[in-house]
Design an enzyme around this catalytic site. Structure first.
Site, PDB file in Angstrom:
ATOM      1  N   HIS A   1      83.658  10.617  46.998  1.00 13.65           N
ATOM      2  CA  HIS A   1      84.585  10.961  48.080  1.00 13.65           C
ATOM      3  C   HIS A   1      85.200   9.690  48.675  1.00 13.65           C
ATOM      4  CE1 HIS A   1      81.866  14.669  48.597  1.00 13.65           C
ATOM      5  NE2 HIS A   1      82.984  15.073  48.021  1.00 13.65           N
TER       6      HIS A   1
ATOM      7  N   ARG B   1      87.155  15.452  39.221  1.00  7.55           N
ATOM      8  CA  ARG B   1      86.142  14.799  38.395  1.00  7.55           C
ATOM      9  C   ARG B   1      86.347  15.094  36.913  1.00  7.55           C
ATOM     10  NH1 ARG B   1      82.952  16.955  42.557  1.00  7.55           N
ATOM     11  NH2 ARG B   1      82.310  18.606  41.166  1.00  7.55           N
TER      12      ARG B   1
ATOM     13  N   SER C   1      78.651  16.459  45.777  1.00  7.17           N
ATOM     14  CA  SER C   1      77.791  16.681  46.943  1.00  7.17           C
ATOM     15  C   SER C   1      76.760  17.763  46.676  1.00  7.17           C
ATOM     16  CB  SER C   1      78.634  17.007  48.171  1.00  7.17           C
ATOM     17  OG  SER C   1      79.476  18.092  47.916  1.00  7.17           O
TER      18      SER C   1
END
Length: 153
Positions: A18, A90, A128
């Site tokens: 992030h 990603r 996350s």
């Protein structure tokens, strides 16, 4: 008129992936607003206030604001003066998902456009969700975070 982007950073936690997206976004925008949310369907493991303070320290003296949110990202972006949503990718699966969300946001909120940035390859696997699960089972996740877990507890 300043170019402001809203980055829906994470529900829990904010990772180095992030941080990479926000730092690269700062080259494109005058200000980045990082949204840190609470997802009522998931048990949070990282408290919101310490996470917000840690992110603020990560971007000290940079045009970055951290705001809590629980609403649609385009609405929060617009309410905070942003005309762009900043999204990190990603992999190609991420793109398909993120592109569908971008279309929904375009349909719902005229004037809020989505900008995609591809995560640096060495940071791409960091999500996350994975970090939260590793932490839940006692793994040391500090290497994946821009700040130590002790800052959050």
């Amino acid at each position: 008129m300043p170019r402001i982007a809203f980055f829906p950073g994470s529900f829990d936690p904010f990772t180095k992936g992030h941080e990479d997206i926000v730092r690269r976004g700062l080259k494109l925008f005058d200000e980045i607003i990082i949204g840190i949310g609470h997802n009522s369907s998931k048990k949070r493991h990282f408290p919101l206030d310490p996470m917000t303070r840690s992110i603020q320290r990560t971007f000290i003296n940079e045009p970055v604001r951290v705001v809590p949110y629980q609403d649609l990202t385009a609405r929060v972006a617009r309410d905070n003066g942003a005309t762009f949503l900043l999204r990190g990718l990603r992999n190609t699966t991420d793109f398909e998902y993120e592109n569908s969300i971008a279309q929904v946001n375009r349909d719902l909120y005229e004037g809020v456009e989505t900008v995609f940035l591809i995560c640096s390859p060495e940071l791409a696997p960091i999500s996350s969700t994975i970090i939260r699960d590793l932490h839940r089972y006692g793994a040391n996740v500090d290497q994946y975070l821009p700040y130590p877990v002790s800052d959050l507890e």
